[in-house]
Design an enzyme around this catalytic site. Structure first.
Site, PDB file in Angstrom:
ATOM      1  N   LYS A 221       0.801  -1.352   0.031  1.00  0.00           N
ATOM      2  CA  LYS A 221       0.112   0.308   0.014  1.00  0.00           C
ATOM      3  C   LYS A 221       1.014   1.214  -0.207  1.00  0.00           C
ATOM      4  O   LYS A 221       1.581   1.580   0.689  1.00  0.00           O
ATOM      5  CB  LYS A 221      -1.062  -0.068   1.056  1.00  0.00           C
ATOM      6  CG  LYS A 221      -2.019  -1.111   1.033  1.00  0.00           C
ATOM      7  CD  LYS A 221      -3.030  -0.996   2.267  1.00  0.00           C
ATOM      8  CE  LYS A 221      -4.057  -2.266   2.027  1.00  0.00           C
ATOM      9  NZ  LYS A 221      -5.074  -2.017   3.371  1.00  0.00           N
ATOM     10  N   ALA A 326       2.199  -8.920   5.252  1.00  0.00           N
ATOM     11  CA  ALA A 326       2.308 -10.560   4.806  1.00  0.00           C
ATOM     12  C   ALA A 326       0.927 -11.083   4.387  1.00  0.00           C
ATOM     13  O   ALA A 326       0.100 -10.888   4.924  1.00  0.00           O
ATOM     14  CB  ALA A 326       2.755 -11.123   5.848  1.00  0.00           C
ATOM     15  N   PHE A 327       1.083 -11.876   3.518  1.00  0.00           N
ATOM     16  CA  PHE A 327      -0.284 -12.544   2.866  1.00  0.00           C
ATOM     17  C   PHE A 327      -0.461 -13.776   3.897  1.00  0.00           C
ATOM     18  O   PHE A 327       0.391 -14.443   4.479  1.00  0.00           O
ATOM     19  CB  PHE A 327       0.049 -13.051   1.443  1.00  0.00           C
ATOM     20  CG  PHE A 327      -0.694 -12.423   0.391  1.00  0.00           C
ATOM     21  CD1 PHE A 327      -1.668 -12.990  -0.433  1.00  0.00           C
ATOM     22  CD2 PHE A 327      -0.369 -11.013   0.108  1.00  0.00           C
ATOM     23  CE1 PHE A 327      -2.144 -12.146  -1.207  1.00  0.00           C
ATOM     24  CE2 PHE A 327      -0.845 -10.265  -0.621  1.00  0.00           C
ATOM     25  CZ  PHE A 327      -2.049 -10.888  -1.480  1.00  0.00           C
ATOM     26  N   LEU A 328      -1.736 -14.005   4.067  1.00  0.00           N
ATOM     27  CA  LEU A 328      -2.289 -14.987   4.893  1.00  0.00           C
ATOM     28  C   LEU A 328      -2.281 -16.299   3.752  1.00  0.00           C
ATOM     29  O   LEU A 328      -2.111 -16.249   2.828  1.00  0.00           O
ATOM     30  CB  LEU A 328      -3.819 -14.973   5.308  1.00  0.00           C
ATOM     31  CG  LEU A 328      -3.840 -13.919   6.560  1.00  0.00           C
ATOM     32  CD1 LEU A 328      -5.333 -13.549   6.793  1.00  0.00           C
ATOM     33  CD2 LEU A 328      -2.828 -14.284   7.606  1.00  0.00           C
ATOM     34  N   ASP A 394     -13.959   2.229   9.915  1.00  0.00           N
ATOM     35  CA  ASP A 394     -14.381   1.657   8.637  1.00  0.00           C
ATOM     36  C   ASP A 394     -14.381  -0.209   8.496  1.00  0.00           C
ATOM     37  O   ASP A 394     -13.967  -0.894   7.777  1.00  0.00           O
ATOM     38  CB  ASP A 394     -13.346   1.917   7.601  1.00  0.00           C
ATOM     39  CG  ASP A 394     -13.695   1.677   6.055  1.00  0.00           C
ATOM     40  OD1 ASP A 394     -14.935   1.555   5.847  1.00  0.00           O
ATOM     41  OD2 ASP A 394     -12.852   1.321   5.357  1.00  0.00           O
ATOM     42  N   GLU A 399     -13.390 -11.092   9.197  1.00  0.00           N
ATOM     43  CA  GLU A 399     -12.863 -12.304   8.735  1.00  0.00           C
ATOM     44  C   GLU A 399     -12.414 -13.524   9.833  1.00  0.00           C
ATOM     45  O   GLU A 399     -11.832 -13.058  10.650  1.00  0.00           O
ATOM     46  CB  GLU A 399     -11.938 -12.294   7.686  1.00  0.00           C
ATOM     47  CG  GLU A 399     -12.496 -11.689   6.262  1.00  0.00           C
ATOM     48  CD  GLU A 399     -11.458 -11.856   5.250  1.00  0.00           C
ATOM     49  OE1 GLU A 399     -10.599 -12.958   5.164  1.00  0.00           O
ATOM     50  OE2 GLU A 399     -11.486 -10.838   4.324  1.00  0.00           O
ATOM     51  N   ASP A 414      -7.080  -4.736   7.336  1.00  0.00           N
ATOM     52  CA  ASP A 414      -7.422  -3.514   6.543  1.00  0.00           C
ATOM     53  C   ASP A 414      -7.584  -2.444   7.804  1.00  0.00           C
ATOM     54  O   ASP A 414      -8.854  -2.257   8.223  1.00  0.00           O
ATOM     55  CB  ASP A 414      -9.056  -3.735   5.840  1.00  0.00           C
ATOM     56  CG  ASP A 414      -8.747  -4.562   4.564  1.00  0.00           C
ATOM     57  OD1 ASP A 414      -7.464  -4.640   4.164  1.00  0.00           O
ATOM     58  OD2 ASP A 414      -9.767  -5.227   4.285  1.00  0.00           O
TER      59      ASP A 414
END
Length: 439
Positions: A221, A326-328, A394, A399, A414
């Site tokens: 980002k 980091a991606f899950l 926001d 999840e 997020d």
């Protein structure tokens, strides 16, 4: 005349008595406390930690230094050295059902992914008549992102004593990139909006998926605002910019609070030419790069929302600051449930949701599954407290990992719209706490 002098004398005596009392009861004790050596109460954990004759038990663990300001003298390192963070770990895992991934199955899946990437990369090079001396990628078990995925349990995204987090942050900050692409949600919405109708640079944040030389992935980002720039008071929360440094700060706050529910996030200066434009295979992404009048390399999202050059992000001239999260694990390995928050906001200029007008709203929520029979509601309250501290309004969805069921922890994803106004506390974020914990 004599009466006036007597009144003045009485006034002076009264003032003198008040001054003497103040000196004896207020100023005197403060001066004595300042002059004598400082003493720690016998039950203070800091005194036990400072005593040279009381060595720290071997089971205690101090998390390793962070690569971004976590050196020997850093405040984060000093904080994690506090006895509060050296309490015994959560209960030991009971079996395979407590770990998110089964090791052998996950490794087989990742090896297939690496082999597929190697084949596609070879075909791409052949189509462009490019020769490459780089050897094919190999999946290594010891890489930080693999260990991070294998370490996710029902207690959090990583354990309190895990050394993997520091290594993962270091790798995301320093490893070279081998590919760049739009995120899946932006790909799904490409062309689905009318760019002529856009009036503000709001909505989906411009973000990219970067893959590193160890085959790990992170969400990038870019920096959109100056560090000291606050959200204007007249801005609605749903048109606010998303801040890259809010993602970084949210990760550290989540770790300090011992939630461990935010994926590891770190800042990095990215060379947008070498590390994005020259490694991406996405022709749409390649087409949105341009050179600004100031000779800076810029790019923007094709669609939606940020589809004009005035909403682009630019390097200086090539370097662009941003956050990397980091991606899950893939949804094919670890399915996740995305659930609308019961305290979702209206996302309109004048509308209000029921919870904003009904102080007894939580009584209704408690009767609806899964909030009626699990710890889900307590996890929502935890998340509300976290969002209040960051100022994030926001939080429209949350999840969870499907494997851990209704009592599984909520993933704090997020967080880029947090930390917008340091001088304002938005009390309505705490509505889950205030409405559900009434006596």
């Amino acid at each position: 005349m004599l009466g006036l002098r007597r009144d003045r004398l009485l006034t002076l005596l009264l003032l003198g008595a008040l001054l003497a009392a103040d000196l004896y009861f207020h100023l005197g004790p403060r001066v004595r406390r300042r002059l004598r050596p400082r003493e720690r109460p016998p039950g203070c954990p800091c005194a036990r930690r400072a005593a040279p004759s009381a060595p720290r038990p071997a089971a205690r663990h101090v998390p390793p230094a962070e690569p971004d300001g976590g050196g020997p003298g850093s405040k984060l390192r000093a904080l994690f050295a506090h006895p509060l963070y050296n309490e015994p770990e959560e209960p030991p895992l009971l079996g395979p059902e407590d770990s998110l991934l089964a090791g052998p199955e996950a490794l087989r899946y990742y090896r297939r992914k690496v082999a597929r990437w190697n084949r596609r990369h070879k075909i791409y090079k052949e189509q462009l008549n490019l020769t490459s001396l780089d050897p094919p990628l190999q999946l290594r078990l010891e890489t930080s992102w693999v260990q991070f995925h294998l370490g996710i349990s029902r207690h959090g995204l990583y354990s309190r004593s895990s050394p993997v987090v520091s290594k993962l942050l270091h790798d995301m900050r320093h490893l070279p990139t081998i590919s760049a692409d739009y995120s899946q949600d932006e790909k799904a919405l490409l062309g689905a909006c009318d760019c002529t109708q856009i009036v503000k640079p709001s909505g989906v944040h411009l973000k990219l998926v970067l893959r590193f030389s160890d085959f790990g992935k992170a969400m990038f980002k870019p920096m959109r605002q100056l560090r000291d720039e606050e959200t204007p008071e007249d801005f609605f929360y749903f048109i606010d910019f998303q801040r890259h440094n809010a993602e970084i700060a949210a990760f550290h706050l989540d770790r300090i609070l011992d939630f461990r529910r935010v994926p590891p996030t770190v800042g990095r200066l990215v060379n947008v030419t070498k590390e994005i434009l020259e490694v991406t295979k996405n022709e749409i992404l390649q087409s949105v790069f341009f050179l600004s009048p100031a000779s800076n390399v810029c790019f923007f999202a094709k669609c939606p929302y940020l589809c004009k050059t005035e909403y682009a992000v630019c390097g200086n001239p090539h370097l662009l600051e941003g956050s990397l999260s980091a991606f899950l694990p893939s949804l094919n390995l670890a399915p996740r449930l995305s659930v609308p928050s019961p305290w979702i906001r209206s996302y309109s200029l004048a509308g209000k949701e029921e919870w904003e007008v009904n102080p007894l709203y939580c009584d209704t929520v408690k009767q609806v599954y899964p909030h009626s029979s699990s710890g889900r509601l307590l996890n929502i309250i935890d998340m509300a407290i976290f969002d209040f501290l960051t100022g994030n309004m926001d939080r429209h969805h949350y999840e969870t990992f499907s494997k851990f069921g209704d009592d599984g922890f909520l993933i704090h994803l997020d967080n880029a719209r947090g930390f917008g106004r340091h001088s304002h506390d938005e009390i309505s974020i705490l509505s889950p706490l205030s409405q559900c914990c009434r006596r």
